[in-house]
Design an enzyme around this catalytic site. Structure first.
Site, PDB file in Angstrom:
ATOM      1  CG  HIS A 113      -1.938   1.023   1.161  1.00  0.00           C
ATOM      2  ND1 HIS A 113      -2.101   2.020   2.162  1.00  0.00           N
ATOM      3  CD2 HIS A 113      -3.032   1.182   0.457  1.00  0.00           C
ATOM      4  CE1 HIS A 113      -2.935   2.674   1.815  1.00  0.00           C
ATOM      5  NE2 HIS A 113      -3.576   2.424   0.802  1.00  0.00           N
ATOM      6  CE  LYS A 115      -0.895   4.854  -2.087  1.00  0.00           C
ATOM      7  NZ  LYS A 115      -1.708   4.293  -1.095  1.00  0.00           N
ATOM      8  CG  ASP A 120      19.419   9.335 -10.883  1.00  0.00           C
ATOM      9  OD1 ASP A 120      19.272   8.099 -11.414  1.00  0.00           O
ATOM     10  OD2 ASP A 120      19.427  10.508 -11.367  1.00  0.00           O
ATOM     11  CG  HIS A 285      -6.747   8.844  -0.733  1.00  0.00           C
ATOM     12  ND1 HIS A 285      -5.600   8.711  -1.038  1.00  0.00           N
ATOM     13  CD2 HIS A 285      -7.360   7.395  -0.898  1.00  0.00           C
ATOM     14  CE1 HIS A 285      -5.155   7.339  -1.138  1.00  0.00           C
ATOM     15  NE2 HIS A 285      -6.402   6.553  -1.007  1.00  0.00           N
TER      16      HIS A 285
END
Length: 407
Positions: A113, A115, A120, A285
């Site tokens: 879940h 993100k 680099d 959210h």
């Protein structure tokens, strides 16, 4: 096992897709060695297609690109969408993909879940925003309100390490990027993970530690609020010792059962002096919080049983007065303009028939962490996807059931 706090970072707050997507796509366009990207959902829509092209362009110029999506959250991506990337050299991997049964996704528990995007080994993004048009205002009334941060500095080493560890089985050869980062700012940070191994309680532990040290204010804006008893008790204790405790929760939910479940706890919170507000402009959210004038967090972890006891999650914990002040000003604006106050008098109406549900809901928060161990478990594994072995070929245009669970 919590990591040490890392000083010397620069952290920028990104609000909604309008701020998040351009910065991520710009960073991918500037990548020279490696892009590591983890997300719960990629939609095959305007945003997903822009992401796909940015990743293809990076791979085409020799950048190593590795993408990990959740096998439940992104189950409906088409073979064409995936193959366009893999044929360009993008490594595309699904976390615990499973075949559908009677057209239904069955692998609900213990999802990827978090993100995270790491460029680099020197620039990173972390938050709660998936890759879909529903995080842009143009989506309409159901566009999500959400947050992420862009970060540079020594703490990026922790994010890079976390992504490398998740993808270790599919990174062949292993990543050759070994960041040794100089300070870029004055912000002190630490990455908090929740997994089903060595970091089972880290995110909850940071929340509880922060709440216990609070002296003036606690503001939590969280989409799916049904925390464990320990965290509820600490919020109660903080309010009772004079801390202003403010919760901003969903008032226009993307799933109606979310508000119904959260409201089972309102009586308990309101009776002990916690202030509860429902955000009604659009579906909330976000997963952010701040404490006093320095501590803050932005990440993927809801305060519910899935995030606190089952899913793989990641939050950035932040100590910085300027960042805290910026986030507080934004949340105060939401409170002033787009929230309605939840009162104890309002919750007491109809209490006689809700009392049994409230009793059950309260005790579920006490015992769920223990019960979670009985729920379906699986190895935390990634499967590199090629179109001919994908578990599903449904497209987003024909299948919108990705909205069935918390995102």
């Amino acid at each position: 096992m919590k990591r040490p706090w890392a000083p010397g970072n620069k952290v920028d707050l990104l609000i909604n897709g309008e701020q998040f997507y351009p910065r991520v796509f710009e960073a991918i366009a500037q990548a020279r060695e490696e892009v590591l990207l983890e997300t719960f959902i990629i939609f095959d829509d305007k945003v997903g297609q822009q992401l796909r092209q940015a990743l293809i362009d990076a791979a085409s110029r020799g950048v190593r690109v590795e993408v990990a999506v959740d096998g439940y959250g992104s189950a409906s991506l088409s073979d064409a969408f995936v193959s366009s990337m893999t044929q360009a050299g993008v490594g595309f991997h699904a976390f615990d993909p499973q075949p559908r049964v009677a057209g239904m996704r069955t692998n609900l528990f213990r999802r990827l879940h978090r993100k995270i995007v790491v460029i680099d080994g020197v620039r990173a993004f972390i938050g709660g925003i998936n890759f879909g048009i529903d995080h842009l205002g143009e989506f309409g009334a159901m566009a999500k309100q959400d947050y992420a941060v862009e970060v540079t500095g020594p703490v990026v080493t922790q994010l890079h390490s976390a992504s490398k560890r998740l993808m270790s089985a599919v990174l062949q050869p292993p990543s050759q990027v070994h960041p040794q980062l100089e300070p870029t700012g004055e912000v002190t940070c630490v990455v908090a993970e929740r997994d089903n191994g060595m970091h089972r309680k880290d995110i909850e532990a940071y929340y509880i530690e922060g709440i216990r040290m609070a002296r003036e204010r606690i503001v939590i804006a969280n989409a799916y609020f049904f925390p464990g008893y320990r965290l509820l008790r600490e919020l109660r204790n903080a309010a009772q010792r004079g801390v202003e405790v403010v919760l901003i929760l969903q008032g226009q939910p993307d799933m109606r059962w979310v508000r119904a479940v959260s409201r089972l706890l309102y009586n308990y919170l309101l009776r002990h002096g916690v202030h509860v507000y429902e955000y009604i402009q659009r579906p909330l959210h976000g997963k952010v919080a701040l404490i006093d004038d320095e501590w803050a967090t932005v990440g993927s972890s809801n305060l519910d049983p899935l995030s606190l006891s089952l899913n793989l999650e990641a939050n950035l914990m932040i100590r910085d007065r300027a960042f805290n002040r910026q986030l507080h000003a934004h949340l105060q604006e939401l409170l002033d303009q787009h929230c309605k106050t939840v009162t104890l008098e309002r919750m007491i109406r109809g209490y006689w028939w809700r009392a049994p549900l409230i009793f059950i809901g309260f005790h579920v928060t006490r015992f769920f962490p223990r019960v979670a161990g009985w729920l379906p478990a699986h190895r935390q594994r990634l499967q590199s996807l090629q179109p001919e072995v994908r578990p599903s070929t449904n497209t987003h245009a024909n299948n919108t059931d990705l909205h069935e669970g918390p995102t």
